[in-house]
Design an enzyme around this catalytic site. Structure first.
Site: not given
Ligand code: 2M8
Length: 428
Positions: A32, A165, A357, A400
């Site tokens: 990010d 994820d 996703w 998002e």
């Molecule tokens: C999401 O991942 C986190 C775990 O790392 C989560 O689901 O809690 C994903 O979309 C990941 O790509 C992204 O970096 C993160 C924070 O935006 O959220």
């Protein structure tokens, strides 16, 4: 729209870094921050450098850049799984600040190069010079410790390392991870109190995520002997494309800071060659992840397969095949797109328009694919994708992710990389 994006980034700025979202993700996330820095470079260049520098301050002694850097000022339970699950303080070589032990796609060298190009002044050059050794160490960690198969590619040890994820790409390898959804009764998930549970990964997914974290943590986050017992070992096309693109970016950065670009170029060429040899599937004309536990390519056709387009040295034949895949009914990239780019084959029976996703449209993925299309001589398709992405934010705001049919905003409503990458697209 630009104003909304800047306001979103300002509201998510937290002293020395930007949170992806105040509610869902209140700490600092690795990839990010790279995307955020690309957008900040357009409007707040000093913060772009601060963002990256803060992240790299949490780099481990072995070179890994943790995927989450926890803000110590937040209460326990602000995010799950928090520091009490990762226990980085127990690991020699971890920084003083609590972090996770996983990594994310290494898009940071590219981000640093783009931030520099946006405003190539002495301050930016000094920042780039300061980051260069850390960016090199990040690549060295991946090359030396994560090449589990010895084939020149990085192996991810958790789906969270891919950034996508719960992508259908991980269904096959995840099915082999022993876990029971009931385990989650012992924990309080933080995500489902801020987002609709029907849009998020399932409890069974989370039980498996935690089992893999525990296995890696209890192995001391060591990358030795992973092949002998770690439950999730996969070579991801996006992660490895980012790994290769990072060497291309480092070659340019090296030239700027007075180092030799040659070794970076040589490594970049070897990564592209390994991707072609190990992850390209001539039957489908796209790249597929390789599950190292079975040594098979996974069969789900996800948007991950298109992302090696970001490699400037991808041979034309393969780039052309990816463009065919991108234009197919599965992904629908066109000069005039009637729907946004989905994250999964929209003709697949298990395509899910709402779940994270497994179908929805995300700006970081569109941004990467657009960059690849531009680099491989498809400006009209790149323009179509750009218009489609700008249209998403115009219609729904800095969400998002977005519904892949209607474009409705999903997930967190004030999401940093959406805002940042929009600013970059508007400036281009
Ligand atoms: C999401 O991942 C986190 C775990 O790392 C989560 O689901 O809690 C994903 O979309 C990941 O790509 C992204 O970096 C993160 C924070 O935006 O959220």
């Amino acid at each position: 729209m630009g104003r909304l994006a800047v306001d979103t980034l300002d509201a998510n700025w937290e002293h020395d870094h930007t949170v992806p979202s105040r509610t869902l993700y209140p700490h600092q996330w690795s990839w990010d921050s790279a995307f955020i820095a690309i957008g900040l470079a357009q409007v707040r260049p000093d913060r772009a450098w601060r963002e990256l520098t803060t992240l790299f301050r949490a780099q481990w002694a072995d070179g890994r850049v943790p995927h989450i850097v926890f803000n110590p000022a937040l209460r326990v339970g602000a995010y799950f799984p928090g520091p009490e699950m990762w226990r980085s303080a127990d690991v020699p070589g971890a920084p003083t600040v609590a972090t996770s032990g996983l990594v994310q796609p290494p898009v940071h060298a590219l981000a640093a190069l783009l931030a520099y190009r946006r405003a190539p002044d002495p301050t930016a050059l000094a920042a780039l010079r300061g980051l260069y050794p850390a960016l090199v160490a990040q690549q060295r960690y991946l090359a030396d410790r994560r090449d589990v198969a010895g084939d020149g590619l990085v192996c991810i040890v958790h789906p969270w390392e891919s950034g996508l994820d719960n992508s259908p790409a991980w269904d096959e390898p995840m099915a082999a991870v022993p876990a029971e959804a009931a385990v989650m009764r012992a924990y309080r998930r933080h995500d489902t109190t801020h987002a609709d549970a029907a849009h998020r990964p399932t409890d069974l997914d989370y039980a498996r995520y935690l089992a893999i974290v525990a296995a890696y943590r209890d192995h001391g986050y060591s990358d030795r002997d992973l092949a002998a017992g770690h439950p999730f070992l996969v070579e991801c096309p996006l992660f490895n494309a980012a790994f290769g693109a990072a060497e291309h970016a480092l070659a340019e950065i090296a030239a700027l800071v007075g180092d030799d670009p040659g070794p970076h170029r040589a490594r970049a060429a070897r990564i592209t060659e390994a991707l072609l040899r190990r992850l390209y599937d001539p039957d489908t004309g796209t790249f597929q992840p390789r599950d190292l536990r079975t040594d098979r390519l996974v069969s789900a056709r996800t948007v991950l397969g298109l992302t090696p387009l970001i490699l400037p040295d991808l041979p034309t034949r393969h780039a052309d095949a990816l463009v065919v895949e991108a234009r197919s009914a599965r992904f629908g990239v066109a000069r005039l797109m009637d729907r946004p780019l989905p994250t999964y084959d929209r003709t697949a029976p298990d395509f899910e328009a709402l779940r994270y996703w497994r179908g929805p449209s995300w700006l970081n993925i569109g941004w990467l694919v657009r960059r690849g299309l531009l680099g491989h001589g498809h400006p009209e398709l790149a323009a179509g994708l750009r218009r489609s992405m700008i249209g998403l934010v115009a219609g729904a705001g800095c969400h998002e992710y977005f519904h892949p049919d209607t474009g409705a905003g999903l997930g967190s409503p004030a999401f940093s990389w959406t805002a940042a990458l929009l600013l970059d697209l508007l400036a281009d």
